[in-house]
Design an enzyme around this catalytic site. Structure first.
Site, PDB file in Angstrom:
ATOM      1  N   THR A  62       3.612   2.644   0.767  1.00 45.31           N
ATOM      2  CA  THR A  62       2.209   2.868   1.110  1.00 45.31           C
ATOM      3  C   THR A  62       1.373   2.493  -0.108  1.00 45.31           C
ATOM      4  OG1 THR A  62       0.557   4.394   1.987  1.00 45.31           O
ATOM      5  CG2 THR A  62       2.278   5.380   0.592  1.00 45.31           C
ATOM      6  N   GLU A  63       0.309   1.733   0.121  1.00 50.40           N
ATOM      7  CA  GLU A  63      -0.385   1.107  -1.004  1.00 50.40           C
ATOM      8  C   GLU A  63      -1.065   2.114  -1.918  1.00 50.40           C
ATOM      9  OE1 GLU A  63      -0.981   0.307   2.259  1.00 50.40           O
ATOM     10  OE2 GLU A  63      -3.054  -0.336   2.541  1.00 50.40           O
TER      11      GLU A  63
END
Lengths: 220, 227, 220, 227
Positions: D60-61
């Site tokens: 997840t960024e």
């Protein structure tokens, strides 16, 4: 040298009108709420704020926007289900918006902190967000020249600091906070816990104290 | 405006400073709590003259803040060395980081001060300290160029003259440069200089030589510093 | 996916002649000795090696040089009191040398790992090491354009890996190893300990497993 | 050369896929052990169709590898969210990192795959998914441009037609672009497409529509994929 402040109001003292202020957090996670409220009380205006979002609900960064202190915001994702404060200001022409791809936002602040004068990235090439920017072909691909984002102040949050300013974070509340700490002339951190030097694992320190100017403990 | 007049403190009654005394004089000028990188060789000895009470925090470019004194005996750990590759120790509040992060810190202007040796320094603060320029020399730059451009202040620690008596503070460097206009002060065995970016190099203090004699021996315009 | 190898020879299999190989370590600290010896046995030649130094004594990288496998070395500090192997090869015209400022070495590998096509740095401006390189004035200062250093293989060392390839290091043995892990097509790591996923603190992982292709445990 | 001929698997006996079925079809094609980023919105649901045995690791960024399923009840932790800002969980072997490191990972080509929604995709793989281009729209790009240029493969998950019946796979995008020539596959409610960079878009499978009918409804040259 890192200064341990006794109040959030002390911690944000001296922030000038017209400052560029980095505000940590991704949505509300890792956002330095208490420092933002102190900044509202402190009164600086005409600010340029750099943050991933443009405020959520009526709290934190949204409250700073609602108080009319922000001239311009640079962020990657202003439009959210709960960004009504920003939406109304923007539609009313009362705030300037620069949309920056999230990776460019992070890398441009890293560049400022790392002494990089500019860098070439593929992100944004051929899109609206690269219009007017210099480009260069490298190995057959188009890259866009991006410039550093340096700031006067960073307001960030961390989990624990030692009194030398070394910081550790917790889970995804880390997000933009460490890179912002490197990109500002004055970095102010709100933390949940303060410990003595030697109590943090030197292998696990994320932000070394050299990047931290002021620490204040806030109730967790 | 300060009413203090420019003047040079002349210690003419004694000879040039020894290497240890030079380091001591420089150490005296390091601000409390500063973040400092000491270059390899003689600059490393400056650390011996700073007590823990100074609050000075040492950076080593191979990935550490909060470096302690040299390690001896059982404290020697092959995983814990300084930039000169000698065993060192860790102080409470230390932090480790990798090379890209370490040099981002150096190049991003976060270190208050670095201390470097030099072959030559020019009157405008150009530094030459990495390469003799001789055809058979093997060049090795290490982190010198990064420190020179990155630290907020660059202090040079060197003898003022070569063994042949040639001055190392010069009007223009003849050795290959490390960086342009980067040096702020020069601590030598016979004098301390300040580089201001103006036409003249300022002299603060001399040992075993008078200010007037110094002027005759250097091809650089000198003036007295304001204490 | 990270592969746990049963021998250092398996770990270095398939390295082709002419490869660019990143070799971790600063001097001998953090150097992947056993992987280098395996590479010597493996036999790849005509290599370009990127490492901070050009070998110490007769061990590790110096042994690889002595075996005649290295066509070119890129490093910041070749000349040392114990670099006699390199010195003799260099003076005999048997190895090519590119001296790179240490910060550029690290940042150029980071750029390769981070998708940066090039960056502007003040380091080296006005010196021999910037000759022939493009420069640009930014805010009144001269910056030099530097390019990424991407490699075929990185040989690195770490302290402990989990079986997903997450790595932690020990003290200054960390040095170039994490940034090299990001810059190579295939990253091979020798570690002292291997543990199960969940045994490393997720807050303290320095190299996430996504950067690690092969792990091999070596006796400490 | 393989002797397998190009052909389209036509599921004409049934209607278009539901949103959950679309995610399931895409999930089937994610390689074992891949590092994957799922975009916000519908792409996030692809994770519901991958078991732990797949070895797939989610990025997840906002700074994490090894993200687990959505958190519920007591497992909700305000410090642990995904890119869509919903509470998630941590799996054994997770790692946290800051935003600059997270996007370095994305932009440096280390993710095997990302799944994104789209307004439009062109026959050459141009992606438009961040901005409607309407004058009163507030643009918000997030990490879409970084994922689109950085991931080794980009899979788009979208309905093939708008509510008005206009195709979203087009000869050239009319919406503002996210990135050029970046999409590899498109998973829709009525067909799965492969973008090869050649003149034709390949069709692998259809639901509720024949390959011939699909050809009449799209202004894009189509060919059957080799299974």
């Amino acid at each position: 040298m890192t200064l341990l402040c006794t109040s959030v109001d002390d911690a944000v003292s001296g922030i000038a009108d017209g400052s560029t202020v980095l505000v940590g957090g991704f949505g509300t996670t890792g956002m330095p709420f208490e420092l933002i409220y102190a900044l509202i009380r402190q009164g600086a205006r005409d600010l340029t704020v750099v943050s991933n979002n443009a405020g959520n609900g009526d709290t934190g960064l949204a409250a700073l926007l609602a108080a009319g202190r922000v001239r311009k915001i640079m962020c990657s994702f202003p439009r959210q289900t709960d960004s009504w404060v920003f939406d109304e200001l923007y539609r009313g022409g009362k705030i300037e918006l620069e949309v920056v791809p999230q990776g460019n936002l992070a890398e441009r602040m890293r560049a400022a902190g790392a002494g990089i004068g500019g860098f070439y990235t593929r992100t944004g090439a051929g899109t609206l967000l690269a219009e007017g920017k210099e480009t260069r072909e490298i190995d057959g691909r188009t890259y866009v020249l991006e410039s550093p984002i340096a700031a006067d102040v960073a307001l960030i949050s961390a989990h624990t600091a030692d009194t030398l300013g070394n910081l550790v974070y917790r889970k995804t509340a880390r997000n933009f906070n460490p890179v912002m700490a490197t990109a500002a002339t004055t970095t102010v951190v709100q933390v949940r816990h303060v410990v003595e030097p030697g109590e943090l694992d030197p292998e696990a320190v994320v932000t070394p104290g050299i990047y931290v100017d002021r620490i204040v403990r806030v109730p967790s | 405006m300060s009413a203090v007049s420019p003047s040079v403190v002349e210690h003419t009654g004694r000879g040039p400073l020894g290497r240890d005394e030079m380091a001591q004089v420089l150490a005296r000028d390091i601000p409390r709590g500063a973040y400092v990188n000491l270059g390899i060789g003689q600059p490393t000895t400056v650390g011996d003259h700073l007590s823990p009470e100074s609050g000075v925090i040492f950076h080593t470019e191979n990935g550490m803040l909060g470096m302690g004194p040299a390690a001896t005996g059982d404290a020697i750990d092959p995983d814990l060395i300084n930039a000169g590759k000698f065993p060192v120790t860790e102080l409470p509040g230390a932090a480790y980081f990798h090379h890209a992060d370490s040099f981002a810190m150096m190049r991003g202007g976060h270190l208050d001060l670095c201390v470097l040796g030099a072959y030559q320094v020019s009157a405008s603060g150009d530094l030459a300290n990495w390469h003799t320029g001789e055809p058979d020399a093997i060049p090795a730059v290490g982190g010198a160029m990064d420190l020179a451009v990155g630290a907020k202040q660059v202090f040079v620690l060197m003898s003022l003259f070569t063994r042949k008596g040639e001055p190392k503070l010069v009007s223009a460097c003849t050795y290959p440069l490390t960086a342009l206009r980067c040096v702020n002060r020069i601590y030598t065995d016979v004098a301390v200089f300040e580089i201001t970016g103006g036409d003249q190099v300022l002299v603060r203090e001399t040992w075993g030589i008078s200010f007037d004699e110094l002027r005759t021996r250097l091809d650089v315009p000198l003036a007295a510093a304001t204490p």
